[in-house]
Write an enzyme that holds these catalytic residues in place. Structure first.
Site, mmCIF file in Angstrom:
data_model
loop_
_atom_site.group_PDB
_atom_site.id
_atom_site.type_symbol
_atom_site.label_atom_id
_atom_site.label_comp_id
_atom_site.label_asym_id
_atom_site.label_seq_id
_atom_site.Cartn_x
_atom_site.Cartn_y
_atom_site.Cartn_z
ATOM 1 N N ILE A 1 -7.096 -15.054 -6.612
ATOM 2 C CA ILE A 1 -7.729 -13.887 -7.225
ATOM 3 C C ILE A 1 -8.805 -13.341 -6.291
ATOM 4 C CG2 ILE A 1 -9.031 -13.029 -9.211
ATOM 5 C CD1 ILE A 1 -7.884 -15.366 -10.824
ATOM 6 N N MET B 1 -14.864 -19.739 -5.078
ATOM 7 C CA MET B 1 -15.235 -19.906 -3.675
ATOM 8 C C MET B 1 -16.315 -18.898 -3.310
ATOM 9 S SD MET B 1 -11.513 -20.329 -1.842
ATOM 10 C CE MET B 1 -10.809 -18.864 -2.610
ATOM 11 N N GLY C 1 -14.965 -14.582 -0.267
ATOM 12 C CA GLY C 1 -15.369 -14.882 -1.641
ATOM 13 C C GLY C 1 -14.311 -14.547 -2.670
ATOM 14 N N SER C 2 -13.959 -15.499 -3.540
ATOM 15 C CA SER C 2 -12.846 -15.278 -4.445
ATOM 16 C C SER C 2 -12.677 -16.469 -5.389
ATOM 17 C CB SER C 2 -11.570 -15.057 -3.631
ATOM 18 O OG SER C 2 -11.539 -15.937 -2.529
ATOM 19 N N ARG C 3 -11.470 -16.585 -5.995
ATOM 20 C CA ARG C 3 -11.228 -17.630 -6.978
ATOM 21 C C ARG C 3 -9.769 -18.063 -6.967
ATOM 22 N NH1 ARG C 3 -12.197 -15.891 -13.075
ATOM 23 N NH2 ARG C 3 -10.236 -16.712 -13.842
#
Length: 235
Positions: free
Chosen positions: A162, A104, A192-194
């Site tokens: 994450i 993301m 922002g991440s995953r």
């Protein structure tokens, strides 16, 4: 019958996650202060306030009513699909999984949704570092929230929030014992991440690297239907 709002308000004034109101309020207060000091600074801060509002947007989604479906838990791009051992924090290190990673950016919707129907069997939070979420090592070194789920068809899956290079806050409402429908909200990650989804090795992902995902809508796989592996080319 429930209907989806397709008016101008959905795009210009979308609903936002409750986590966002304090940030929007802070940005707005700073904007007012800077506007008193110097008007151009106030306009710049106003743009950032609008960005902050849209970062926390929480749009309605339409989840496919398909039996035993796995949907994307996050908006973003499929960054990698790999065969890996399960997360040791969930006691799954002796099993093999197909891991689908969705990255993301700061421009994606950051509300996360349950990938399947089932019950959360284990929830583990792990403090960690803040490497770039596109790196493979982020799945083991970064701050993360791990969730194991026993799906309605009896198969075990896992999904992991994450934190990334900019992200500094994982919000997770899910806990062991809670039941979810596919597409239901369970948390978010700020800035922002995953999201990683661990599928049983006999379940073939029906997405490809580089594909754009929509949380709660894009089908990743079906846990019971047989399917061949997809291949795609980024154009």
């Amino acid at each position: 019958m429930k209907t989806i709002d397709i008016s101008w308000r959905r795009y210009l004034l979308p609903n936002i996650h409750n986590e966002g109101w304090k940030f929007v309020g802070l940005f707005a207060a700073v904007t007012a202060l800077l506007a008193l000091i110097w008007a151009p600074l106030g306009w710049l801060a106003c743009i950032l306030t609008v960005w902050c509002y849209f970062f926390f947007r929480d749009p309605e989604r339409v989840t496919p009513e398909i039996k035993d479906v796995v949907v994307s838990p996050a908006d973003g791009i499929v960054q990698m699909i790999t065969e890996v051992e399960g997360p040791e924090e969930l006691g799954l290190e002796k099993e093999k999984f197909n891991r689908v990673s969705v990255f993301m950016s700061v421009f994606n919707v950051h509300v996360n949704r349950a990938p399947a129907e089932g019950k959360i069997t284990k929830a583990v939070y792990v403090p960690g570092k803040f490497f770039n979420a596109t790196l493979d090592k982020a799945s083991k070194d970064n701050e993360r929230q791990l969730l194991a789920m026993k799906t309605s068809c009896g198969k075990e899956i896992a999904f992991v929030q994450i934190a990334g290079l900019v992200a500094r806050r994982i919000v997770c409402d899910a806990a062991a014992g809670q039941e979810y429908k596919a597409g239901e909200r369970f948390g978010m990650i700020r800035f922002g991440s995953r999201l990683d989804v661990y599928l049983p090795l006999d379940v073939e992902p029906q997405v490809v690297v580089g594909q754009t995902m929509i949380a709660g809508e894009t089908v990743i796989a079906n846990l019971t239907a047989s399917a061949t592996k997809l291949e795609g080319v980024i154009r």
